[in-house]
Design an enzyme around this catalytic site. Structure first.
Site, short mmCIF file in Angstrom:
data_model
loop_
_atom_site.label_atom_id
_atom_site.label_comp_id
_atom_site.label_asym_id
_atom_site.label_seq_id
_atom_site.Cartn_x
_atom_site.Cartn_y
_atom_site.Cartn_z
NE ARG A 50 -2.61 1.07 3.53
CZ ARG A 50 -3.35 0.84 4.62
NH1 ARG A 50 -4.60 0.42 4.52
NH2 ARG A 50 -2.83 1.03 5.81
NE ARG A 103 10.12 20.26 -12.26
CZ ARG A 103 9.83 21.06 -13.28
NH1 ARG A 103 10.07 20.67 -14.50
NH2 ARG A 103 9.31 22.25 -13.08
CE LYS A 149 -2.20 4.74 6.87
NZ LYS A 149 -3.31 5.40 7.53
CD GLU A 182 -11.91 6.00 5.17
OE1 GLU A 182 -11.31 5.03 5.65
OE2 GLU A 182 -11.37 6.76 4.34
#
Ligand code: PMP
Length: 289
Positions: A50, A103, A149, A182
């Site tokens: 993940r 960058r 995440k 959630e």
């Protein structure tokens, strides 16, 4: 406490990151929260998968291979002589300038913190939680997909603040259409028609590693697993409801927005899953010792 910082194990006082790190300036980075039980790291490969997927989507190239990060994580546990631990693995974009341009960040900052677990009050597991739905909607997947995440948790923090303002510990977040997604830091499941319902991935919940493990346990109990949209009405009228997360494990939910769920106490299936999950975490994992 010894902290892993860019290849070295350093003392906590020396574990310092630049104020120009884009993780700090912009929440530009990814992380994982992982548990070790008696020296066994639970579902480590899933957490690393993940982490790397999150990093890939935000075009952050982690300087270590999965194997190297795994070794660094196990080494951090050993250096702190920890067997039961909560491990925070963070990879940020690294030091840059005050502009957004990634960058300018020449190398990512990698940190691993292995700490004692701050357990939730036992009361949560025995009596169950009373939670509410909050107005802040879960980020839409077309913006920053919540399956990343990332270090930017403001969406969840807003929800948490709204729950706290009303005197509650946890918040249910809906998507733009009003479907349940959630909670601020945990996934939500309901038992209805004796089947286990979880919101489909496209609604924008983080794909929970605990939820997947719990679904596996429920399947073994002969319970059907369904990924389908559900509303607050479905929660209010569910047989059982619970939250899952690496830190929380499984917490029964007994009341939502003032409505008692099922019997009004932790459900039988939830209690069985809590037991089975504890056995699973005792017996499965990658050994640090
Ligand atoms: N949703 C959110 C928003 C989370 O931050 C987390 C992790 N705390 C979870 C769900 C649960 O995921 P996992 O079971 O993989 O820890």
């Amino acid at each position: 406490m010894k902290i892993y910082l860019n290849g070295n194990l350093v003392e906590e006082e020396d574990a310092k990151v630049s104020v120009f790190d884009h993780g700090y300036l912009y929440g530009d980075g990814v992380f994982e929260g992982i548990r070790a039980y008696n020296g066994l790291v639970f579902r480590l490969d899933e957490h690393l998968d993940r982490l790397y997927s999150s990093a890939h989507t935000i075009m952050l190239s982690i300087s270590l291979t999965k194997e190297e990060i795994k070794e660094a994580l196990l080494e951090t546990l050993r250096a702190n002589d920890l067997k039961d631990a909560y491990i925070r693995l963070i990879v940020s974009r690294g030091q840059g300038d005050l502009g957004l341009d990634p960058r300018k960040c020449k190398s990512p900052t990698t940190v691993i913190i292995a700490d004692k677990i701050a357990l939730y009050p036992q009361e949560f597991y025995e009596k169950g939680l009373d939670i509410i739905t909050v107005p802040t909607r879960r980020n839409i997947t077309e913006a920053v997909n919540p399956q990343i995440k990332s270090l930017n948790y403001l969406n969840n923090i807003m929800a948490k603040i709204e729950a706290i303002n009303c005197g509650y510990e946890e918040a249910i977040m809906l998507n733009n259409e009003g479907y349940v997604v959630e909670c601020s830091g945990d996934n939500i499941s309901i038992l209805s028609d004796s089947k286990l319902y979880t919101p489909p991935d496209h609604l924008g919940a983080l794909k929970g590693i605990t939820q997947a493990a719990v679904a596996g346990l429920a399947k073994k109990m002969g319970i059907g697993i369904v990924q389908e949209v559900f509303s607050r009405h479905d929660i209010y009228n569910a047989q059982e409801c619970f939250l899952t997360g690496t830190a929380a494990e499984i917490i029964p939910v007994v009341k939502v927005d003032g409505r008692a769920i099922g019997s009004g106490g932790p459900g039988e299936v939830t209690l069985q899953l809590i037991k089975d999950y504890r056995n699973l975490t005792k017996s499965e994992g990658i050994s640090a010792y």
